[in-house]
Write a protein that holds these residues in place. Structure first.
Motif, PDB file in Angstrom:
ATOM      1  N   MET A  50       0.659  -1.587   0.132  1.00  0.00           N
ATOM      2  CA  MET A  50       0.368   0.084   0.157  1.00  0.00           C
ATOM      3  C   MET A  50       0.505   1.164   0.441  1.00  0.00           C
ATOM      4  O   MET A  50       1.811   1.583   1.042  1.00  0.00           O
ATOM      5  N   GLU A  51       1.027   1.764  -0.762  1.00  0.00           N
ATOM      6  CA  GLU A  51       1.429   3.421  -1.126  1.00  0.00           C
ATOM      7  C   GLU A  51       0.672   4.540  -0.580  1.00  0.00           C
ATOM      8  O   GLU A  51       0.030   4.421  -0.982  1.00  0.00           O
ATOM      9  N   VAL A  52       1.218   4.447   0.618  1.00  0.00           N
ATOM     10  CA  VAL A  52       0.575   5.916   1.306  1.00  0.00           C
ATOM     11  C   VAL A  52      -0.071   6.991   0.427  1.00  0.00           C
ATOM     12  O   VAL A  52      -0.965   7.725   0.400  1.00  0.00           O
ATOM     13  N   PRO A  53       1.569   7.416  -0.116  1.00  0.00           N
ATOM     14  CA  PRO A  53       1.175   8.993  -0.914  1.00  0.00           C
ATOM     15  C   PRO A  53      -0.202   8.641  -2.261  1.00  0.00           C
ATOM     16  O   PRO A  53      -0.773   9.622  -1.955  1.00  0.00           O
ATOM     17  N   ASP A  97      -1.975   6.714  -2.570  1.00  0.00           N
ATOM     18  CA  ASP A  97      -3.816   6.682  -1.747  1.00  0.00           C
ATOM     19  C   ASP A  97      -4.466   8.410  -2.168  1.00  0.00           C
ATOM     20  O   ASP A  97      -5.274   8.197  -2.065  1.00  0.00           O
ATOM     21  N   LEU A  98      -3.197   8.759  -1.068  1.00  0.00           N
ATOM     22  CA  LEU A  98      -3.985   9.626  -0.532  1.00  0.00           C
ATOM     23  C   LEU A  98      -4.116  10.679  -1.167  1.00  0.00           C
ATOM     24  O   LEU A  98      -5.314  11.426  -1.837  1.00  0.00           O
ATOM     25  N   THR A  99      -3.005  11.057  -2.219  1.00  0.00           N
ATOM     26  CA  THR A  99      -3.299  11.281  -3.763  1.00  0.00           C
ATOM     27  C   THR A  99      -4.894  10.907  -4.358  1.00  0.00           C
ATOM     28  O   THR A  99      -5.799  12.584  -4.925  1.00  0.00           O
ATOM     29  N   SER A 100      -5.187   9.586  -4.303  1.00  0.00           N
ATOM     30  CA  SER A 100      -6.292   9.388  -5.136  1.00  0.00           C
ATOM     31  C   SER A 100      -7.690  10.228  -4.463  1.00  0.00           C
ATOM     32  O   SER A 100      -9.053  10.159  -4.486  1.00  0.00           O
ATOM     33  N   VAL A 154     -11.268  12.466  -5.609  1.00  0.00           N
ATOM     34  CA  VAL A 154     -11.924  12.186  -5.312  1.00  0.00           C
ATOM     35  C   VAL A 154     -13.806  13.203  -4.021  1.00  0.00           C
ATOM     36  O   VAL A 154     -13.754  13.514  -4.980  1.00  0.00           O
ATOM     37  N   LEU A 155     -12.157  13.391  -3.611  1.00  0.00           N
ATOM     38  CA  LEU A 155     -12.685  14.591  -2.765  1.00  0.00           C
ATOM     39  C   LEU A 155     -13.115  16.818  -3.515  1.00  0.00           C
ATOM     40  O   LEU A 155     -13.887  16.725  -3.140  1.00  0.00           O
TER      41      LEU A 155
END
Length: 57
Positions: free
Chosen positions: A1-4, A6-9, A13-14
């Motif tokens: 799981m790549e946190v950066p 995932d956070l950008t995706s 979405v937001l």
């Protein structure tokens, strides 16, 4: 799981998400409420059948 990544995706979405109009919100709430009422009614029917049948709980 790549946190950066995932956070950008999640941020993307937001940013695309928007507040629903009152009509859309009330329609979704009505459908959800009808679904909850239907599930409750089915549960009550099962309870009533199990109560009134001989050997019921």
């Amino acid at each position: 799981m790549e946190v950066p990544k995932d956070l950008t995706s999640y941020v993307r979405v937001l940013k695309l998400a928007s507040t629903p109009s009152w009509e859309e919100f009330s329609q979704v709430a009505l459908i959800a409420g009808a679904g909850i009422a239907f599930v409750g009614f089915v549960g009550f029917l099962i309870f009533a059948i199990m109560t009134f049948l001989p050997g019921g709980v």
